[in-house]
Design a protein around this motif. Structure first.
Motif, PDB file in Angstrom:
ATOM      1  N   HIS A  32      -4.511  10.974   5.355  1.00  0.00           N
ATOM      2  CA  HIS A  32      -3.830  11.010   4.052  1.00  0.00           C
ATOM      3  C   HIS A  32      -3.080  12.329   3.884  1.00  0.00           C
ATOM      4  CE1 HIS A  32      -6.806   7.886   2.172  1.00  0.00           C
ATOM      5  NE2 HIS A  32      -6.132   7.422   3.214  1.00  0.00           N
ATOM      6  N   GLY A  33      -1.793  12.258   3.642  1.00  0.00           N
ATOM      7  CA  GLY A  33      -0.974  13.431   3.387  1.00  0.00           C
ATOM      8  C   GLY A  33      -0.610  14.227   4.623  1.00  0.00           C
ATOM      9  N   VAL A  34      -1.018  13.765   5.790  1.00  0.00           N
ATOM     10  CA  VAL A  34      -0.844  14.560   7.015  1.00  0.00           C
ATOM     11  C   VAL A  34       0.630  14.766   7.362  1.00  0.00           C
ATOM     12  CG1 VAL A  34      -1.255  14.615   9.504  1.00  0.00           C
ATOM     13  CG2 VAL A  34      -3.088  13.898   7.938  1.00  0.00           C
ATOM     14  N   ASP A  35       1.402  13.727   7.321  1.00  0.00           N
ATOM     15  CA  ASP A  35       2.805  13.811   7.743  1.00  0.00           C
ATOM     16  C   ASP A  35       3.776  13.983   6.579  1.00  0.00           C
ATOM     17  OD1 ASP A  35       2.142  13.485  10.446  1.00  0.00           O
ATOM     18  OD2 ASP A  35       1.971  11.306  10.180  1.00  0.00           O
ATOM     19  N   TYR A  36       3.264  14.359   5.421  1.00  0.00           N
ATOM     20  CA  TYR A  36       4.154  14.525   4.269  1.00  0.00           C
ATOM     21  C   TYR A  36       5.076  15.731   4.464  1.00  0.00           C
ATOM     22  CZ  TYR A  36       5.701  15.660  -0.445  1.00  0.00           C
ATOM     23  OH  TYR A  36       6.476  15.965  -1.541  1.00  0.00           O
ATOM     24  N   LYS A  37       6.348  15.539   4.178  1.00  0.00           N
ATOM     25  CA  LYS A  37       7.345  16.608   4.287  1.00  0.00           C
ATOM     26  C   LYS A  37       7.690  17.101   2.884  1.00  0.00           C
ATOM     27  CE  LYS A  37       9.268  14.291   8.357  1.00  0.00           C
ATOM     28  NZ  LYS A  37      10.420  13.531   8.897  1.00  0.00           N
ATOM     29  N   GLU A  88       0.836  -1.204   0.000  1.00  0.00           N
ATOM     30  CA  GLU A  88       0.000   0.000   0.000  1.00  0.00           C
ATOM     31  C   GLU A  88       0.869   1.251   0.000  1.00  0.00           C
ATOM     32  OE1 GLU A  88      -3.758   1.917   2.506  1.00  0.00           O
ATOM     33  OE2 GLU A  88      -2.716   0.124   3.229  1.00  0.00           O
ATOM     34  N   VAL A  89       0.400   2.264  -0.722  1.00  0.00           N
ATOM     35  CA  VAL A  89       1.088   3.552  -0.722  1.00  0.00           C
ATOM     36  C   VAL A  89       1.078   4.114   0.701  1.00  0.00           C
ATOM     37  CG1 VAL A  89       1.018   5.926  -1.588  1.00  0.00           C
ATOM     38  CG2 VAL A  89       0.438   4.020  -3.106  1.00  0.00           C
ATOM     39  N   PRO A  90       2.229   4.550   1.219  1.00  0.00           N
ATOM     40  CA  PRO A  90       2.258   5.134   2.572  1.00  0.00           C
ATOM     41  C   PRO A  90       1.260   6.283   2.711  1.00  0.00           C
ATOM     42  CG  PRO A  90       4.489   4.750   1.783  1.00  0.00           C
ATOM     43  CD  PRO A  90       3.574   4.481   0.626  1.00  0.00           C
ATOM     44  N   ASP A  91       0.627   6.395   3.884  1.00  0.00           N
ATOM     45  CA  ASP A  91      -0.423   7.391   4.091  1.00  0.00           C
ATOM     46  C   ASP A  91       0.042   8.808   3.788  1.00  0.00           C
ATOM     47  OD1 ASP A  91      -2.341   5.562   4.739  1.00  0.00           O
ATOM     48  OD2 ASP A  91      -2.146   5.798   6.921  1.00  0.00           O
ATOM     49  N   HIS A  92       1.265   9.140   4.156  1.00  0.00           N
ATOM     50  CA  HIS A  92       1.703  10.525   3.994  1.00  0.00           C
ATOM     51  C   HIS A  92       1.911  10.901   2.520  1.00  0.00           C
ATOM     52  CE1 HIS A  92       5.450   8.177   4.299  1.00  0.00           C
ATOM     53  NE2 HIS A  92       6.020   9.131   3.574  1.00  0.00           N
ATOM     54  N   LYS A 148      10.279  -1.389   1.409  1.00  0.00           N
ATOM     55  CA  LYS A 148      11.017  -0.179   1.777  1.00  0.00           C
ATOM     56  C   LYS A 148      12.538  -0.315   1.622  1.00  0.00           C
ATOM     57  CE  LYS A 148      11.070  -1.126   6.772  1.00  0.00           C
ATOM     58  NZ  LYS A 148      10.657  -0.588   8.095  1.00  0.00           N
ATOM     59  N   ASN A 149      13.048  -1.531   1.563  1.00  0.00           N
ATOM     60  CA  ASN A 149      14.488  -1.720   1.367  1.00  0.00           C
ATOM     61  C   ASN A 149      14.843  -2.170  -0.048  1.00  0.00           C
ATOM     62  OD1 ASN A 149      15.259  -1.017   4.041  1.00  0.00           O
ATOM     63  ND2 ASN A 149      14.580  -3.041   4.752  1.00  0.00           N
ATOM     64  N   ALA A 150      13.858  -2.098  -0.971  1.00  0.00           N
ATOM     65  CA  ALA A 150      14.121  -2.532  -2.353  1.00  0.00           C
ATOM     66  C   ALA A 150      15.090  -1.567  -3.030  1.00  0.00           C
ATOM     67  CB  ALA A 150      12.820  -2.612  -3.132  1.00  0.00           C
ATOM     68  N   SER A 151      15.918  -2.106  -3.910  1.00  0.00           N
ATOM     69  CA  SER A 151      16.863  -1.290  -4.680  1.00  0.00           C
ATOM     70  C   SER A 151      16.906  -1.834  -6.098  1.00  0.00           C
ATOM     71  CB  SER A 151      18.260  -1.350  -4.036  1.00  0.00           C
ATOM     72  OG  SER A 151      19.179  -0.585  -4.785  1.00  0.00           O
ATOM     73  N   TYR A 152      16.511  -1.028  -7.061  1.00  0.00           N
ATOM     74  CA  TYR A 152      16.398  -1.486  -8.445  1.00  0.00           C
ATOM     75  C   TYR A 152      17.523  -0.981  -9.345  1.00  0.00           C
ATOM     76  CZ  TYR A 152      11.652  -2.611  -6.916  1.00  0.00           C
ATOM     77  OH  TYR A 152      10.574  -3.108  -6.235  1.00  0.00           O
ATOM     78  N   TYR A 153      17.992   0.203  -9.092  1.00  0.00           N
ATOM     79  CA  TYR A 153      19.003   0.797  -9.972  1.00  0.00           C
ATOM     80  C   TYR A 153      20.399   0.329  -9.581  1.00  0.00           C
ATOM     81  CZ  TYR A 153      22.062   4.335 -12.055  1.00  0.00           C
ATOM     82  OH  TYR A 153      23.070   4.963 -12.738  1.00  0.00           O
ATOM     83  N   SER A 154      21.079  -0.290 -10.528  1.00  0.00           N
ATOM     84  CA  SER A 154      22.469  -0.708 -10.344  1.00  0.00           C
ATOM     85  C   SER A 154      23.283  -0.043 -11.440  1.00  0.00           C
ATOM     86  CB  SER A 154      22.595  -2.236 -10.423  1.00  0.00           C
ATOM     87  OG  SER A 154      23.942  -2.635 -10.289  1.00  0.00           O
ATOM     88  N   SER A 155      24.055   0.970 -11.073  1.00  0.00           N
ATOM     89  CA  SER A 155      24.724   1.797 -12.065  1.00  0.00           C
ATOM     90  C   SER A 155      25.928   1.108 -12.684  1.00  0.00           C
ATOM     91  CB  SER A 155      25.180   3.109 -11.419  1.00  0.00           C
ATOM     92  OG  SER A 155      26.135   2.834 -10.410  1.00  0.00           O
ATOM     93  N   LYS A 156      26.320   1.642 -13.835  1.00  0.00           N
ATOM     94  CA  LYS A 156      27.541   1.205 -14.502  1.00  0.00           C
ATOM     95  C   LYS A 156      28.486   2.402 -14.594  1.00  0.00           C
ATOM     96  CE  LYS A 156      25.730  -2.652 -17.148  1.00  0.00           C
ATOM     97  NZ  LYS A 156      25.733  -3.359 -18.437  1.00  0.00           N
TER      98      LYS A 156
END
Length: 424
Positions: free
Chosen positions: A368-373, A350-354, A393-401
């Motif tokens: 919804h959107g209350v704690d958004y910075k 789920e999309v985080p509430d903020h 939350k710990n996913a990492s997709y970009y692996s640079s060259k």
């Protein structure tokens, strides 16, 4: 004698070759014809792909009168004749070719007849109707894109023409070699009219043998189409092999091979495949290693599209050389494919509430959107907060060259932000 392409036009919707996304069972135009609830439409696409055939088949299937005019050359008086026929005898289907050339006088005359349904307008154009056609006409029609025919579609049409004794060449004893047939189906860029014209010229201009056979060979087909078969095979795969070799040569930084394969494609007239493939190559194989090269590829393709052949070869050659000699990186496609793999494996969350939309009354009560910075309110326009769903939350997709200074900088910034984001 009428040309073969004219004689072989379908007389009912079931005879249409290709365009099954429109005329196949259960599809929109098929449903219109079946229910006899026709509405005016605009068909747009390359030449020879079946726009006139669809109009002719609709008329034949519904038994309505069918008239053909050209918006550029026929006059308002010609339109008045059609309108009078519709008033006297009922509905008329009007195929209006080059509808993008319709001037305001003719348009103003047509509009009330489209409104009352006496004239079912089928406009045909090779131009994008959302750009080239007046909104007043566009708003009263449905717009359908007609796709280039596949080699299989063209082969089906050629077989029909050779077998039909009344409208086609069935009364003649024609032997069409498989490589000649394959050449006609793969070297006309989806243009059935060109293929049928070449076949008719080949048959009518070839002497018969002792047993009255007209033998059409590959050299005859090449002569009648005025294109050389640079590569042919029985399955018709060679054309796609050249496209594949073109991309792989650029990916492998072989400038001469890339120019060779592009020359083969351009000589066959397939400018569209070259332009599309270059856009793919720029972003798939060069990508973040040289972003300006991607921008210059878009510019070169735009120029080639406006110039057309043969001049289009010039900007395309420039950009092919640049792409071959540029540093390479596929980190962009690898990153998005990695993200898509998670999506396909059900790793969504789920999309985080903020981060949720807060532009409606009651959103605050839902949290919804209350704690958004707002990042722009902080130093360096950045503030730590979670953007990915909890389960990712710990996913990492970009692996640079590190193939270029561009991507080295991207890597450093990505790693810096990632570390700051995950720092406790």
């Amino acid at each position: 004698m009428q040309p073969l392409a004219y004689r072989m036009r379908p007389t009912k919707i079931e005879e249409i070759v290709g365009q099954q996304q429109l005329v196949g069972p259960g599809k929109i135009i098929n449903r219109m014809v079946k229910a006899k609830l026709l509405s005016s439409m605009i068909l747009y696409g390359p030449p020879g792909t079946g726009k006139t055939s669809i109009a002719s088949a609709i008329a034949g299937s519904t038994k309505y009168a069918f008239r053909m005019l050209n918006a550029a050359t026929d006059t308002k008086k010609d339109l008045q004749v059609v309108a009078e026929e519709a008033r006297m005898s009922g509905t008329v289907i009007l195929l209006l070719d080059e509808i993008h050339r319709l001037d305001k006088t003719k348009q103003d005359f047509l509009l009330p007849h489209l409104e009352n349904g006496r004239i079912i307008l089928i406009g045909a154009t090779t131009e994008n109707p959302y750009i080239a056609i007046n909104p007043a006409i566009r708003s009263r029609t449905q717009i359908f894109e007609v796709k280039p025919l596949t080699p299989e579609d063209i082969a089906t049409a050629l077989d029909r023409a050779l077998e039909d004794p009344d409208r086609g060449l069935g009364k003649l004893k024609v032997k069409l070699d498989s490589d000649a047939k394959n050449f006609l189906t793969t070297n006309t860029n989806g243009d059935l009219r060109s293929a049928l014209n070449a076949l008719e010229l080949a048959v009518q201009s070839t002497d018969t043998s002792d047993d009255e056979t007209i033998h059409i060979t590959l050299p005859i087909a090449e002569e009648c189409l005025q294109k050389k078969a640079l590569v042919t095979d029985k399955d018709g795969d060679a054309h796609y092999d050249v496209i594949s070799a073109f991309q792989k040569s650029i990916r492998g930084s072989d400038t001469d091979a890339a120019l060779h394969y592009m020359a083969r494609l351009l000589d066959s007239g397939d400018l569209q495949s070259v332009m599309r493939r270059l856009l793919v190559i720029a972003y798939e194989d060069i990508g973040l290693a040289n972003p300006p090269a991607c921008q210059r590829t878009v510019s070169a393709v735009t120029a080639a599209e406006k110039l057309g052949l043969p001049e289009a070869r010039i900007p395309l050659a420039d950009v092919v050389i640049e792409l071959c000699l540029s540093p390479k990186s596929n980190s962009g496609i690898v990153a998005i494919d990695s993200a898509l793999t998670d999506i396909h494996d059900g790793k969504i969350g789920e999309v985080p509430d903020h981060l949720k939309d807060a532009h409606y009354k009651g959103a605050e009560k839902l949290g919804h959107g209350v704690d958004y910075k707002y990042p722009h309110s902080y130093p360096n326009d950045w503030i730590k907060q979670q953007y990915l769903p909890d389960r990712l939350k710990n996913a990492s997709y970009y692996s640079s060259k590190e193939t270029s200074t561009y991507e080295q900088r991207f890597k450093e910034q990505y790693q810096k932000l990632l570390n700051a984001q995950r720092k406790d």
